[in-house]
Design an enzyme around this catalytic site. Structure first.
Site, PDB file in Angstrom:
ATOM      1  N   CYS A   1     -31.060 -12.337   1.133  1.00 28.86           N
ATOM      2  CA  CYS A   1     -30.978 -13.779   1.391  1.00 28.86           C
ATOM      3  C   CYS A   1     -31.128 -14.088   2.875  1.00 28.86           C
ATOM      4  O   CYS A   1     -31.637 -15.150   3.245  1.00 28.86           O
ATOM      5  CB  CYS A   1     -29.666 -14.342   0.850  1.00 28.86           C
ATOM      6  SG  CYS A   1     -28.195 -13.460   1.405  1.00 28.86           S
TER       7      CYS A   1
ATOM      8  N   TYR B   1      -7.897   2.952   0.567  1.00 29.56           N
ATOM      9  CA  TYR B   1      -8.375   2.676   1.931  1.00 29.56           C
ATOM     10  C   TYR B   1      -8.129   3.906   2.801  1.00 29.56           C
ATOM     11  O   TYR B   1      -7.085   4.567   2.715  1.00 29.56           O
ATOM     12  CB  TYR B   1      -7.636   1.486   2.533  1.00 29.56           C
ATOM     13  CG  TYR B   1      -8.240   0.987   3.826  1.00 29.56           C
ATOM     14  CD1 TYR B   1      -9.330   0.127   3.819  1.00 29.56           C
ATOM     15  CD2 TYR B   1      -7.745   1.401   5.060  1.00 29.56           C
ATOM     16  CE1 TYR B   1      -9.906  -0.322   4.991  1.00 29.56           C
ATOM     17  CE2 TYR B   1      -8.311   0.966   6.245  1.00 29.56           C
ATOM     18  CZ  TYR B   1      -9.392   0.103   6.202  1.00 29.56           C
ATOM     19  OH  TYR B   1      -9.969  -0.345   7.376  1.00 29.56           O
TER      20      TYR B   1
ATOM     21  N   ARG C   1      -2.626  -5.438   6.155  1.00 24.59           N
ATOM     22  CA  ARG C   1      -2.959  -6.136   7.398  1.00 24.59           C
ATOM     23  C   ARG C   1      -2.848  -7.646   7.245  1.00 24.59           C
ATOM     24  O   ARG C   1      -2.994  -8.188   6.161  1.00 24.59           O
ATOM     25  CB  ARG C   1      -4.376  -5.787   7.833  1.00 24.59           C
ATOM     26  CG  ARG C   1      -4.623  -4.304   8.003  1.00 24.59           C
ATOM     27  CD  ARG C   1      -5.957  -4.054   8.655  1.00 24.59           C
ATOM     28  NE  ARG C   1      -6.329  -2.644   8.612  1.00 24.59           N
ATOM     29  CZ  ARG C   1      -7.159  -2.073   9.461  1.00 24.59           C
ATOM     30  NH1 ARG C   1      -7.702  -2.787  10.416  1.00 24.59           N
ATOM     31  NH2 ARG C   1      -7.467  -0.798   9.364  1.00 24.59           N
ATOM     32  N   ARG C   2      -2.637  -8.284   8.354  1.00 25.91           N
ATOM     33  CA  ARG C   2      -2.676  -9.746   8.393  1.00 25.91           C
ATOM     34  C   ARG C   2      -4.129 -10.172   8.533  1.00 25.91           C
ATOM     35  O   ARG C   2      -4.855  -9.672   9.374  1.00 25.91           O
ATOM     36  CB  ARG C   2      -1.863 -10.281   9.581  1.00 25.91           C
ATOM     37  CG  ARG C   2      -1.846 -11.805   9.679  1.00 25.91           C
ATOM     38  CD  ARG C   2      -0.855 -12.273  10.743  1.00 25.91           C
ATOM     39  NE  ARG C   2       0.507 -11.942  10.372  1.00 25.91           N
ATOM     40  CZ  ARG C   2       1.278 -12.682   9.566  1.00 25.91           C
ATOM     41  NH1 ARG C   2       0.782 -13.793   9.055  1.00 25.91           N
ATOM     42  NH2 ARG C   2       2.499 -12.319   9.283  1.00 25.91           N
TER      43      ARG C   2
ATOM     44  N   TRP D   1       0.841  -1.196   0.000  1.00 28.59           N
ATOM     45  CA  TRP D   1       0.000   0.000   0.000  1.00 28.59           C
ATOM     46  C   TRP D   1       0.878   1.249   0.000  1.00 28.59           C
ATOM     47  O   TRP D   1       1.824   1.354   0.791  1.00 28.59           O
ATOM     48  CB  TRP D   1      -0.906   0.014   1.224  1.00 28.59           C
ATOM     49  CG  TRP D   1      -1.916  -1.097   1.194  1.00 28.59           C
ATOM     50  CD1 TRP D   1      -1.701  -2.399   1.504  1.00 28.59           C
ATOM     51  CD2 TRP D   1      -3.284  -0.995   0.792  1.00 28.59           C
ATOM     52  NE1 TRP D   1      -2.852  -3.129   1.334  1.00 28.59           N
ATOM     53  CE2 TRP D   1      -3.850  -2.290   0.896  1.00 28.59           C
ATOM     54  CE3 TRP D   1      -4.092   0.058   0.360  1.00 28.59           C
ATOM     55  CZ2 TRP D   1      -5.184  -2.565   0.585  1.00 28.59           C
ATOM     56  CZ3 TRP D   1      -5.424  -0.201   0.053  1.00 28.59           C
ATOM     57  CH2 TRP D   1      -5.957  -1.502   0.160  1.00 28.59           C
TER      58      TRP D   1
ATOM     59  N   HIS E   1     -23.480 -14.677   1.815  1.00 25.26           N
ATOM     60  CA  HIS E   1     -24.751 -15.205   1.332  1.00 25.26           C
ATOM     61  C   HIS E   1     -25.296 -16.203   2.349  1.00 25.26           C
ATOM     62  O   HIS E   1     -24.521 -16.887   3.028  1.00 25.26           O
ATOM     63  CB  HIS E   1     -24.532 -15.885  -0.024  1.00 25.26           C
ATOM     64  CG  HIS E   1     -25.782 -16.389  -0.666  1.00 25.26           C
ATOM     65  ND1 HIS E   1     -26.873 -15.579  -0.917  1.00 25.26           N
ATOM     66  CD2 HIS E   1     -26.126 -17.628  -1.114  1.00 25.26           C
ATOM     67  CE1 HIS E   1     -27.822 -16.291  -1.495  1.00 25.26           C
ATOM     68  NE2 HIS E   1     -27.413 -17.536  -1.621  1.00 25.26           N
TER      69      HIS E   1
ATOM     70  N   CYS F   1       3.378  -2.945   3.815  1.00 29.64           N
ATOM     71  CA  CYS F   1       2.488  -4.093   3.612  1.00 29.64           C
ATOM     72  C   CYS F   1       1.184  -3.917   4.383  1.00 29.64           C
ATOM     73  O   CYS F   1       1.111  -3.181   5.368  1.00 29.64           O
ATOM     74  CB  CYS F   1       3.174  -5.391   4.033  1.00 29.64           C
ATOM     75  SG  CYS F   1       3.626  -5.474   5.763  1.00 29.64           S
TER      76      CYS F   1
ATOM     77  N   ASP G   1     -11.753   3.856   8.377  1.00 23.77           N
ATOM     78  CA  ASP G   1     -11.752   2.394   8.535  1.00 23.77           C
ATOM     79  C   ASP G   1     -12.613   1.714   7.485  1.00 23.77           C
ATOM     80  O   ASP G   1     -13.443   0.864   7.795  1.00 23.77           O
ATOM     81  CB  ASP G   1     -12.217   2.009   9.945  1.00 23.77           C
ATOM     82  CG  ASP G   1     -11.870   0.550  10.285  1.00 23.77           C
ATOM     83  OD1 ASP G   1     -10.979  -0.006   9.633  1.00 23.77           O
ATOM     84  OD2 ASP G   1     -12.511  -0.022  11.182  1.00 23.77           O
TER      85      ASP G   1
END
Length: 839
Positions: free
Chosen positions: A335, A259, A221-222, A209, A799, A219, A264
């Site tokens: 749904c 992002y 997020r995990r 990012w 779903h 890098c 957030d």
């Protein structure tokens, strides 16, 4: 012609021209799911603009005397085959590139294959005199102009359900970032090359990012399964406060993944070309080299395999049709509603309440039945159980064999029901994905409200929970009971039976990430059902418990048991939780749910010989009586942050108050530890003040207008007295929605007030409430008859489908597809429905 002119003159005064704001129901019957494409077409009342199917229009005429109807009939005709497409069979399905249904790049659904011709004519009841447009030309000008204006207005008006007719659902609805227009960019001289990127902190070369303020490349997020990055980009934001970052590898002339750490969420940046140019990046020449966040989530879902397993994909399932086997159209993100309501109307109590009493409910319906809860629930139940709409979805001249083989139906479209039950609700009124468990409780709450003075089918789910609290300092106990509808089972991950396999999978996954090789086949944690049951029943430690026995804070032990067993036991597996960063996540576990269940051992026993009860004494007030109690100043930013996660606003306010404005983390901890409290969503009342809730006006500088008679009638129809309805409306400034919420949260106070004034609670309602136990009770032995499953990584996306046992076999209900189930995935469900075994 003279007779025709006389007939039209006799109804002319009742014919109206739609005005702005009028709801024109020209697409669906108020009492059924008939529409202009149905065999009998749709009759639109030219006075009320309500729509009626052929079997219901005379009812409206007899009840209201309205005689003039516009009959709309649409006739399906096939589209011409696309030129050059001479192949047979379905084309291969494209791999989805968006977390969506019914949109370009989303998951494949049946697309519209037909066009329509529309026939319109005026019909006069009770003679059923038909008047076509040519016959209007010979009428007097005043008659012709009025009728023509009405017909034109009805046809030109947007259908009442226009706002609810969303033809797609999409998990990537993004808003423009509040930082986009005023983003600060540092003149650091940083220039970003077109390739060869790596994290400045850990050398990672993927999931990178670019911070749009200082040009740092870090890098991401995990993820919850261990994949992803090492969190260096978010750590950089925590240190600098630079809010926006773009994912490298997703930049194309059409856009990119942006992002906002402050908001957030994934956002839109209208100024992205300029922001990228600041670092030497020409957006118009960039090509996509990495997966978008949506693609990563789709890959994760498909790698997890939930979508295939739960939907029983890859297996030729036998389509089912007929009464009780009716599909429901997905309105974009409905749904969750479809799955819950299919199960609801598989239960006898709801069938008897709404479908068996259909005629009476419709006869008693108000002037506008589209806004009446009981009418619309009955309509939905009849649509599901009658079989009238359970037939193959044929989109061509001779039908579509491929569609039929896949089990796709015409089904019913619950637009009117969804619009009504979601009205005024911050979540269910939207088209976003929702938690099926929350919707189930919302529906039950609506049923409770409308059945106060009549048979209540939700009693089939209602049970009493017995809570035993033991003060560890005095060894004295306190027993209390509360009503509940769902047994929420925790998931003890430490009790997994395949720990060695999980460790081996984790090691292989990490190795695959390092070597950039294919990830191993997913291994799920296998949790025994008995372990979940034990976690539910084991004692819970309560810190900072105020003990009346020692007149101070102590530590207590709380044990939960059943004080009664319901006819239908609903079990929720608590798969959804929050990670350490408060990001919602889902536990990917397999729990082999039993076909038969005996929870008799969890029955509460009440106060036992030798046990001494804690004194019934309230804690001392937090403030001295001579100090005026003032409304606290709450950190509204934290309240908003919690509310945006889906928690009730009043619960969020209490969380911030009771944690002393000490921040989001403390407030979230309070929310998570008090979610099961019976007053969790009740308004905040200042401790020791005896005051009304903070949002309840305690004084008025000017007198309030008298309560609306229409609002009074609505509340009285729920089983409350006129005096109680008046109090509720006065307490909420004559707001009907708030008054209904208020009256149901103050029932005990109202009844107590009635008694103090010399009236019994029973005398205070317009109809006598049946005397009897608040809950049903019986043996604690059950058998599984239905379960709802969720596919996806959180309740905010994914779903739902449901499996129901009918006529001795399992059936899968997947929106419009209804098929015999070959291998019901009982171990991957989210909500389970058990029926009592009485024999």
């Amino acid at each position: 012609m003279a007779d025709l002119a006389e007939q039209l003159l006799s109804v002319l005064s009742t014919i109206r021209v739609p005005k702005p704001g009028d709801r024109v129901h020209k697409d669906e019957c108020a009492f059924s799911f008939d529409n202009p494409e149905s065999d009998g077409g749709l009759f639109v009342c030219m006075n009320t603009f309500l729509g009626f199917g052929a079997n219901w229009v005379e009812r409206h005429y007899r009840k209201t005397g309205q005689r003039a109807f516009l009959h709309i009939k649409r006739i399906r005709k096939p589209k011409k085959e696309i030129e050059g497409n001479s192949g047979s069979g379905d084309p291969p399905r494209k791999k989805p590139t968006r977390l969506a249904i019914g949109v370009e790049g989303g998951f494949d659904v049946a697309s519209e294959q037909a066009q329509y011709e529309e026939e319109v004519k005026l019909i006069i009841f009770p003679e059923k005199q038909e008047v076509i447009s040519d016959e209007l030309n010979s009428l007097p000008d005043v008659v012709r102009e009025r009728i023509t204006a009405s017909i034109t207005g009805i046809l030109a008006a947007d259908a009442a359900s226009r706002k609810e007719q969303v033809q797609e659902w999409d998990g990537e609805v993004r808003q423009v970032s509040k930082h986009a227009a005023s983003l600060k960019q540092l003149d650091s001289g940083v220039r970003i090359p077109p390739s060869g990127w790596k994290c400045q902190a850990c050398e990672m070369r993927e999931n990178l990012w670019l911070n749009l303020t200082d040009g740092a490349i870090l890098c991401g997020r995990r993820y919850f399964d261990g994949s992803g990055g090492n969190n260096h980009a978010v750590l950089h934001y925590n240190e600098t406060g630079f809010p926006l970052a773009v994912k490298l590898g997703t930049i194309t002339p059409d856009g990119a993944d942006v992002y906002s750490y402050d908001e957030d969420d994934m956002v839109l940046d209208p100024h992205l070309p300029e922001h990228l140019a600041h670092f030497g990046i020409d957006m118009m020449t960039m090509q996509k080299t990495d997966k978008t966040m949506t693609e990563l989530e789709i890959d994760m879902n498909q790698r997890i395999g939930e979508w295939e397993v739960i939907q029983e994909s890859g297996v030729a399932l036998k389509p089912l049709y007929g009464p009780g086997y009716t599909g429901m159209q997905n309105l974009g993100n409905s749904c969750y509603l479809n799955s819950v309501m299919q199960v609801i109307f598989s239960i006898t109590d709801f069938q008897n309440k709404y479908v068996a009493n259909l005629e009476k409910l419709f006869q008693d319906a108000p002037t506008d039945p589209t806004q009446d809860f009981r009418t619309q629930v009955a309509k939905l139940g009849h649509g599901l159980l009658s079989g009238e709409y359970s037939h193959p979805n044929s989109n061509g001249d001779n039908g579509d064999a491929g569609s039929e083989n896949r089990g796709e139906q015409v089904g019913i479209s619950p637009r009117m029901f969804k619009s009504l039950i979601g009205k005024g609700h911050p979540e269910f009124s939207t088209n976003r994905q929702q938690d099926a468990q929350e919707f189930f409780l919302h529906f039950i709450n609506m049923v409770e409200r409308h059945c106060r003075s009549s048979d209540n089918p939700s009693a089939a789910f209602r049970f009493l929970i017995e809570e035993r609290i033991r003060c560890l300092s005095s060894e004295k106990v306190k027993y209390s009971q509360r009503v509940d509808y769902i047994m929420a089972l925790p998931v003890p991950l430490d009790q997994a039976t395949n720990k060695d396999e999980l460790m081996d999978y984790e090691a292989k996954r990490k190795e695959a990430e390092l070597t950039k090789s294919a990830l191993p086949e997913l291994v799920r944690a296998k949790i025994p059902f008995d372990a979940c049951l034990s976690a539910f029943s084991e004692p819970e430690t309560v810190e900072d418990f105020w003990s009346a026995a020692v007149q101070g804070k102590s530590v207590a032990s709380k044990t939960t048991r059943f004080a009664s067993f319901p006819d239908y036991l609903v079990i929720q597996i608590k798969k959804f939780t929050f990670g350490q960063d408060w990001v919602p996540k889902k536990l990917d576990v397999s729990i082999e749910m039993p076909d038969t269940l005996d929870i008799s051992s969890l029955q509460g026993v009440g106060l036992q010989p030798g046990e001494e009860e804690l004194p019934d004494m309230a804690p001392p007030p937090l403030m001295t009586p001579d100090i005026e109690v003032k409304a606290p100043v709450l950190d509204e930013s934290v309240v908003t942050q919690l509310a945006e996660m889906g928690f009730p606003l009043d619960a969020c306010r209490k969380a911030v108050f009771f944690t002393g404005n000490s921040g989001a983390e403390a407030a979230m901890n309070w929310v998570m530890s008090h979610m099961d409290d019976p007053d969790f969503a009740a308004p905040l009342v200042l401790p020791g003040s005896g005051s009304a809730p903070l949002d309840t006006p305690t004084s008025q500088t000017t007198p309030e207008p008298p309560p609306s008679e229409e609002h009074l009638a609505t509340i009285i129809s729920m089983g409350f007295s006129r005096d109680q309805a008046s109090r509720a409306l006065r307490a909420t400034s004559n707001s009907l929605d708030r008054a209904v919420d208020w009256i149901f949260s103050h029932i005990d106070d109202l009844d107590a007030m009635d008694i103090s004034e010399g009236r019994s609670a029973a005398e205070s309602v317009s109809e006598s409430v049946p005397v009897g136990p608040r809950v049903r009770d019986g043996p604690g032995r059950y058998e599984l008859f239905a379960f709802i499953s969720h596919m996806g990584t959180s309740t905010m996306c994914g779903h739902y489908v449901c499996h129901i046992r009918k006529d001795g076999r399992w059936v899968i209900f997947n929106d419009q597809k209804v098929c015999a189930s070959e291998k019901p995935p009982k171990d991957l469900g989210y909500i389970y429905f058990y029926q009592r075994i009485n024999s």
